[in-house]
Enzyme design. Sequence first.
Site, short mmCIF file in Angstrom:
data_model
loop_
_atom_site.label_atom_id
_atom_site.label_comp_id
_atom_site.label_asym_id
_atom_site.label_seq_id
_atom_site.Cartn_x
_atom_site.Cartn_y
_atom_site.Cartn_z
N GLU A 75 0.82 -1.21 0.00
CA GLU A 75 0.00 0.00 0.00
C GLU A 75 0.85 1.26 0.00
O GLU A 75 0.64 2.18 -0.82
CB GLU A 75 -0.93 0.02 1.21
CG GLU A 75 -1.73 1.32 1.28
CD GLU A 75 -2.69 1.39 2.45
OE1 GLU A 75 -3.46 2.36 2.48
OE2 GLU A 75 -2.67 0.51 3.31
N ASP A 95 -0.67 -4.97 3.13
CA ASP A 95 -1.19 -3.77 3.79
C ASP A 95 -0.60 -3.77 5.19
O ASP A 95 -0.98 -4.58 6.04
CB ASP A 95 -2.71 -3.80 3.86
CG ASP A 95 -3.30 -2.47 4.30
OD1 ASP A 95 -2.55 -1.67 4.90
OD2 ASP A 95 -4.49 -2.23 4.06
N ILE A 97 -0.73 -1.68 7.78
CA ILE A 97 -1.74 -1.40 8.81
C ILE A 97 -3.06 -1.18 8.10
O ILE A 97 -3.27 -0.12 7.49
CB ILE A 97 -1.39 -0.17 9.67
CG1 ILE A 97 -0.06 -0.36 10.40
CG2 ILE A 97 -2.51 0.10 10.68
CD1 ILE A 97 0.33 0.81 11.30
N ASP A 98 -3.94 -2.15 8.14
CA ASP A 98 -5.29 -1.97 7.61
C ASP A 98 -6.13 -1.45 8.76
O ASP A 98 -6.33 -2.14 9.77
CB ASP A 98 -5.85 -3.29 7.08
CG ASP A 98 -7.14 -3.06 6.31
OD1 ASP A 98 -7.19 -2.10 5.54
OD2 ASP A 98 -8.08 -3.85 6.50
N THR A 100 -5.76 2.30 9.46
CA THR A 100 -4.86 3.33 9.99
C THR A 100 -5.61 4.37 10.81
O THR A 100 -5.11 4.83 11.84
CB THR A 100 -4.08 4.00 8.84
OG1 THR A 100 -3.29 3.02 8.17
CG2 THR A 100 -3.15 5.08 9.37
N ASP A 230 -6.31 -4.37 0.58
CA ASP A 230 -7.31 -4.42 1.64
C ASP A 230 -8.03 -5.77 1.69
O ASP A 230 -8.47 -6.19 2.77
CB ASP A 230 -8.36 -3.32 1.45
CG ASP A 230 -7.79 -1.93 1.54
OD1 ASP A 230 -7.05 -1.66 2.50
OD2 ASP A 230 -8.09 -1.11 0.65
#
Length: 301
Positions: A75, A95, A97-98, A100, A230
């Site tokens: 990402e 990803d 940190i999905d 954030t 995601d």
Amino acid sequence: HLFSIIMSDWTECLKFGINLTKQTSEIILNAFKQQKQVHLKSSQADLVTETDLRVETILKSAIRDKYPVHRFIGEESVAAGECVELTDSPTWIIDPIDGTANFVHRFPFVAISIAFTVNKQVKAPMEFGIVYSCVEDKLFYAQKGRGAFLNGEPLNASGQEVDISRCVVVTEIGAERDDLALSTMTSNIFRLLRIPVHGVRALGTAAVDMCQVATGGADAYYHIGMHCWDIAASSIIVQEAGGVVMDTDGSPFDMMSRRVIAASSTAVANRISQVIQAFPCRRDDEDQCRCICGGKGVNSV
């Protein structure tokens, strides 16, 4: 014999990815309650922190050291201008940190999401997917043809097949905040509640949202406007738990399309596809070497 070797290789990659995810999550947990320096990407709701960047860098570096010929779609790398491109090479879709915004506000649904794909898989199940909800200490994972698991225990979708009025549906408003996107997303929720479904929920992370379908805790999930990082990992987790994934128009799932329905059954997914509408979204792999944030970098807030 060759097939068994290939499967063994991907199993090794899965185990490596799980161990790496658990190790790297400590960085997120250590930063979770601390003050964050926050930047904007595509909108006021599309955030990035130094922890996002650090976690992605560590994940990619560790994987590259172990598997030098493997490729990546990450990402934050894409936001910085790298290509969204699938090749025949093994590719890790990351990803860091999905969720954030959850991370920034200390809302306890924050996940690392990692998918692994080979031979340009966009419609077929990924080879494996890992979603680790760090604060909850919930590790979801699945490998193609081998089932889905939560902390080592098998996962099964709810089995709801027909009556959508008995369903709990998960969705997100997302980062797209123009008038057309907002009016479409809110009217979709309105139409679902008018069916009526039992309820509509949102956790703030697409990966964990979709995994609720795999646990049977939710009967369906849909979203428009998210990105491949995601949903790629959780898509195989849902499928291996006995659920289905498809495009919001009812066509086959394509992780680059930025549209998805995940459900306990084809019947439930089709019913949702008849109710909701989509706003136009540019594919993730369109103009492959482009910056998701429009080539403008990030802005401090």
